[in-house]
Design a protein around this motif. Structure first.
Motif, mmCIF file in Angstrom:
data_model
loop_
_atom_site.group_PDB
_atom_site.id
_atom_site.type_symbol
_atom_site.label_atom_id
_atom_site.label_comp_id
_atom_site.label_asym_id
_atom_site.label_seq_id
_atom_site.Cartn_x
_atom_site.Cartn_y
_atom_site.Cartn_z
ATOM 1 N N SER A 135 0.822 -1.211 -0.053
ATOM 2 C CA SER A 135 0.004 -0.036 -0.204
ATOM 3 C C SER A 135 0.900 1.307 -0.081
ATOM 4 O O SER A 135 1.994 1.215 0.457
ATOM 5 N N MET A 136 0.295 2.422 -0.365
ATOM 6 C CA MET A 136 0.944 3.645 -0.417
ATOM 7 C C MET A 136 0.058 4.613 0.268
ATOM 8 O O MET A 136 -1.256 4.698 -0.181
ATOM 9 N N ARG A 137 0.710 5.478 1.221
ATOM 10 C CA ARG A 137 -0.165 6.941 1.418
ATOM 11 C C ARG A 137 0.766 7.870 1.438
ATOM 12 O O ARG A 137 1.914 7.984 1.932
ATOM 13 N N CYS A 138 0.157 9.038 0.838
ATOM 14 C CA CYS A 138 0.736 10.434 0.725
ATOM 15 C C CYS A 138 0.231 11.353 1.857
ATOM 16 O O CYS A 138 -0.953 11.542 1.701
ATOM 17 N N GLU A 139 0.863 11.597 2.746
ATOM 18 C CA GLU A 139 0.403 12.643 3.664
ATOM 19 C C GLU A 139 0.146 13.799 3.401
ATOM 20 O O GLU A 139 -0.920 14.695 3.717
ATOM 21 N N ARG A 140 0.878 14.622 2.162
ATOM 22 C CA ARG A 140 0.855 15.677 1.574
ATOM 23 C C ARG A 140 -0.607 15.713 0.851
ATOM 24 O O ARG A 140 -1.683 16.658 0.985
ATOM 25 N N THR A 141 -1.004 14.654 0.158
ATOM 26 C CA THR A 141 -2.276 14.882 -0.551
ATOM 27 C C THR A 141 -3.398 14.082 -0.137
ATOM 28 O O THR A 141 -4.650 14.063 -0.533
ATOM 29 N N GLY A 142 -3.171 13.119 0.744
ATOM 30 C CA GLY A 142 -4.091 12.080 1.419
ATOM 31 C C GLY A 142 -4.516 11.067 0.555
ATOM 32 O O GLY A 142 -5.140 10.170 0.962
ATOM 33 N N LEU A 143 -3.739 10.897 -0.576
ATOM 34 C CA LEU A 143 -3.852 9.803 -1.376
ATOM 35 C C LEU A 143 -3.434 8.431 -0.595
ATOM 36 O O LEU A 143 -2.356 8.301 -0.105
ATOM 37 N N GLU A 144 -4.306 7.332 -0.799
ATOM 38 C CA GLU A 144 -3.804 6.130 -0.240
ATOM 39 C C GLU A 144 -4.508 4.938 -1.132
ATOM 40 O O GLU A 144 -5.616 5.146 -1.530
ATOM 41 N N TYR A 145 -3.918 3.719 -1.412
ATOM 42 C CA TYR A 145 -4.504 2.688 -1.986
ATOM 43 C C TYR A 145 -3.523 1.464 -1.582
ATOM 44 O O TYR A 145 -2.381 1.517 -0.962
ATOM 45 N N CYS A 146 -4.035 0.329 -1.853
ATOM 46 C CA CYS A 146 -3.506 -1.032 -1.482
ATOM 47 C C CYS A 146 -3.787 -1.902 -3.002
ATOM 48 O O CYS A 146 -4.873 -1.569 -3.548
ATOM 49 N N GLY A 147 -2.811 -2.315 -3.574
ATOM 50 C CA GLY A 147 -2.621 -3.046 -4.624
ATOM 51 C C GLY A 147 -3.352 -4.444 -4.650
ATOM 52 O O GLY A 147 -3.258 -5.243 -5.710
ATOM 53 N N SER A 148 -3.766 -5.067 -3.677
ATOM 54 C CA SER A 148 -4.130 -6.413 -3.641
ATOM 55 C C SER A 148 -5.456 -6.659 -4.403
ATOM 56 O O SER A 148 -5.615 -7.871 -4.990
ATOM 57 N N SER A 149 -6.254 -5.740 -4.578
ATOM 58 C CA SER A 149 -7.706 -6.022 -5.310
ATOM 59 C C SER A 149 -8.101 -4.728 -5.830
ATOM 60 O O SER A 149 -7.634 -3.684 -5.469
ATOM 61 N N LEU A 150 -9.372 -4.851 -6.761
ATOM 62 C CA LEU A 150 -9.857 -3.436 -7.139
ATOM 63 C C LEU A 150 -10.459 -2.741 -6.041
ATOM 64 O O LEU A 150 -10.361 -1.514 -5.869
ATOM 65 N N ASN A 151 -10.921 -3.511 -5.151
ATOM 66 C CA ASN A 151 -11.811 -2.796 -4.003
ATOM 67 C C ASN A 151 -10.744 -2.096 -3.144
ATOM 68 O O ASN A 151 -10.911 -0.936 -2.575
ATOM 69 N N GLN A 152 -9.512 -2.609 -2.955
ATOM 70 C CA GLN A 152 -8.537 -1.852 -2.140
ATOM 71 C C GLN A 152 -7.765 -1.136 -2.733
ATOM 72 O O GLN A 152 -7.335 0.053 -2.124
ATOM 73 N N MET A 153 -7.582 -1.052 -4.146
ATOM 74 C CA MET A 153 -6.810 0.073 -4.990
ATOM 75 C C MET A 153 -8.106 1.363 -4.946
ATOM 76 O O MET A 153 -7.203 2.479 -4.878
ATOM 77 N N PHE A 154 -9.270 1.119 -4.635
ATOM 78 C CA PHE A 154 -10.115 1.985 -4.484
ATOM 79 C C PHE A 154 -10.581 2.090 -3.158
ATOM 80 O O PHE A 154 -11.788 2.522 -2.932
ATOM 81 N N ALA A 155 -9.837 1.765 -2.396
ATOM 82 C CA ALA A 155 -10.223 1.918 -0.877
ATOM 83 C C ALA A 155 -10.506 3.236 -0.502
ATOM 84 O O ALA A 155 -11.425 3.370 0.474
ATOM 85 N N GLN A 156 -9.812 4.173 -1.024
ATOM 86 C CA GLN A 156 -10.274 5.670 -0.953
ATOM 87 C C GLN A 156 -11.091 6.004 -2.023
ATOM 88 O O GLN A 156 -10.641 5.864 -3.199
ATOM 89 N N ARG A 157 -12.385 6.003 -1.947
ATOM 90 C CA ARG A 157 -13.161 6.011 -2.640
ATOM 91 C C ARG A 157 -13.090 7.286 -3.913
ATOM 92 O O ARG A 157 -13.396 7.361 -5.122
ATOM 93 N N SER A 158 -12.454 8.213 -3.421
ATOM 94 C CA SER A 158 -12.112 9.599 -4.096
ATOM 95 C C SER A 158 -11.150 9.291 -5.194
ATOM 96 O O SER A 158 -11.008 10.110 -6.164
ATOM 97 N N ASN A 159 -10.331 8.060 -5.260
ATOM 98 C CA ASN A 159 -9.693 7.547 -6.224
ATOM 99 C C ASN A 159 -10.354 7.533 -7.622
ATOM 100 O O ASN A 159 -9.572 7.296 -8.871
ATOM 101 N N LEU A 160 -11.695 7.108 -7.243
ATOM 102 C CA LEU A 160 -12.442 6.960 -8.645
ATOM 103 C C LEU A 160 -12.433 8.476 -9.373
ATOM 104 O O LEU A 160 -12.721 8.182 -10.711
ATOM 105 N N LEU A 161 -12.390 9.329 -8.775
ATOM 106 C CA LEU A 161 -12.447 10.806 -9.485
ATOM 107 C C LEU A 161 -11.105 11.222 -9.761
ATOM 108 O O LEU A 161 -11.219 12.538 -10.231
ATOM 109 N N ARG A 162 -10.050 10.595 -9.512
ATOM 110 C CA ARG A 162 -8.845 11.365 -9.691
ATOM 111 C C ARG A 162 -8.079 10.967 -11.244
ATOM 112 O O ARG A 162 -7.665 9.446 -11.332
ATOM 113 N N PRO A 163 -8.007 11.943 -12.087
ATOM 114 C CA PRO A 163 -7.494 11.300 -13.385
ATOM 115 C C PRO A 163 -6.068 11.025 -13.309
ATOM 116 O O PRO A 163 -5.672 10.089 -14.061
ATOM 117 N N SER A 164 -5.169 11.568 -12.350
ATOM 118 C CA SER A 164 -3.824 10.952 -12.157
ATOM 119 C C SER A 164 -3.945 9.760 -11.711
ATOM 120 O O SER A 164 -2.804 9.001 -12.257
#
Length: 436
Positions: free
Chosen positions: A98-127
């Motif tokens: 997993s990765m968490r960025c303290e500056r932007t608040g981004l976090e994810y875990c690469g184990s599954s699609l649900n965990q990749m988008f554990a932070q639901r706002s990732n669904l709205l991030r083009p980057s």
């Protein structure tokens, strides 16, 4: 490598082994079946990075690994064979990142699609989608890089591929830095072939077909007793070697608290910089080789502060990388030992954190350590190829995880190369039993 019989002569010899990581212990185990072996260790315990500690929380005690933790059958075949021979029980583990960025608040875990988008706002991030596309493209491009005849750095390959900042800074560099416990900036100078070959070997350039990881039940130290049983009486703890001097008929070992002793040959199974420091008379070839591999010191804290893990429990992983809000030149990663060691649900959350101790609640700190990890620059990788030209030439052999990618299997392989020089192999693991 020079055959030991040529350098030392035929017959049973007196051999010293310096260092008790996996390389030193395996070399001692194999050689002690035919030779008189004495082992020196500067610490008051065996094992090097195999370091399991007992911690008590409430009424319960737990054995928690702080160094070597996981292995798999595909990439650790020799270690798997050793553990099986010794009767050491292993169990499946959940390897994830997993990765968490303290500056932007981004976090994810690469184990599954649900965990990749554990932070639901990732669904709205083009980057974030750009990062995912770059991951797929990197997997394809890596195969071409491995076929190249030149030796570009990882930085050069990333620049040539025009990969996005999100992919580099939020995925690839964090993952590599976590794997090698490396300075993120230094990691970019790593030879791309070295980096990618490791990723390829471990199935990390593909979505499916990755190896299944395992851990030693009850902590990795479980293998130390069975491995050292045949020569346990010949191990000298708290015996830091201060000088290794070659004499006309052998090598002389000087160590703290020990009388100087003469041996026919020596196996130095320490970090390469330590090996160079104890040689009283290194050859130019030895000096050039051993000095080429530098080390990074990492502060390691065993604790129970869950704040060092991702804020969303869905994003918790075995390896959790933290990108601090303030810049720092060292990797900051937290291992969730409950996942990696498959601890019972009732166990406290045990974390092992590298280089972010200021963020840990002092009341939740259990133990502190300092480990040193090799830095694999282009010079270090090139130096590894010169090892056969110095091993055994002057009654001294070198081995250790630094001879490969820096992991347990690399230490095992380096010890087997030394053992082969003495006419021994893993088939001789049980030689002591046969002799009795």
């Amino acid at each position: 490598m020079t055959p030991a019989a040529v350098v030392l002569g035929a017959g049973r010899k007196r051999i010293c082994v310096i260092g008790t990581g996996i390389a030193g212990l395996l070399a001692a185990r194999l050689l002690s079946s035919r030779h008189d072996v004495t082992v020196y260790e500067q610490d008051d315990r065996l094992g090097g990075h195999t370091h399991t500690v007992d911690v008590t929380v409430g009424a319960n005690s737990w054995a928690i690994d702080t160094g070597f933790i996981v292995h798999n059958e595909r990439n650790y075949p020799n270690l798997v064979r050793i553990l099986a021979h010794l009767g050491v029980v292993t169990q499946p583990t959940r390897m994830s990142f997993s990765m968490r960025c303290e500056r932007t608040g981004l976090e994810y875990c690469g184990s599954s699609l649900n965990q990749m988008f554990a932070q639901r706002s990732n669904l709205l991030r083009p980057s974030f989608y750009g990062m995912l596309l770059d991951i797929m493209r990197f997997h394809r491009d890596a195969q071409r890089v491995l076929q190249r005849t030149d030796e570009p750095s990882l930085r050069e390959v990333l620049a040539e591929g025009r990969y996005g900042a999100a992919f580099i800074e939020r995925y690839l560099v964090p993952m590599g830095a976590a794997i090698w416990s490396a300075d993120p900036a230094q990691l970019r100078t790593m030879p791309a072939r070295f980096f990618l070959q490791f990723f390829h070997n471990h199935g990390m350039l593909q979505i499916r077909g990755r190896p299944l990881w395992r851990t030693v039940r009850g902590g990795s130290r479980a293998y130390l007793g069975p491995l050292t049983a045949p020569f346990a009486g010949k191990v000298r703890l708290s015996a830091k070697v201060t000088a290794l001097r070659r004499t006309g008929g052998g090598v002389r070992v000087e160590a703290h608290g020990q009388p100087a002793q003469q041996f026919d040959g020596a196996i130095v199974a320490t970090h390469s910089d330590q090996a160079l420091s104890l040689l009283a008379d290194p050859s130019e070839a030895e000096r050039s080789l051993l000095a080429a591999v530098s080390y990074q010191e990492n502060e390691v804290v065993l604790h129970t502060d869950e704040r060092l893990l991702p804020r969303r429990r869905r994003a918790w992983a075995g390896w959790n990388y933290l990108l601090p809000s303030t810049s720092q030149d060292r990797v900051a990663v937290t291992y969730c030992m409950n996942l990696l060691q498959d601890l019972p649900p009732a166990a406290p959350t045990f974390c092992v954190t590298l280089n972010h101790s200021a963020a840990i609640d002092p009341s939740k700190v259990l133990r502190r350590f300092r480990y040193h990890h090799p830095v694999f620059t282009s010079g270090a990788v090139a130096a590894q190829q010169r090892l056969p030209m110095v091993n055994g030439v002057a009654r001294v052999w070198f081995c250790g995880a630094w001879c490969g990618y820096g992991f347990h299997e690399d230490g095992v392989v380096s010890a087997l190369k030394v053992a082969h020089d003495f006419g021994l192999s893993l088939d001789d693991l049980g030689a002591h039993g046969r002799q009795s």
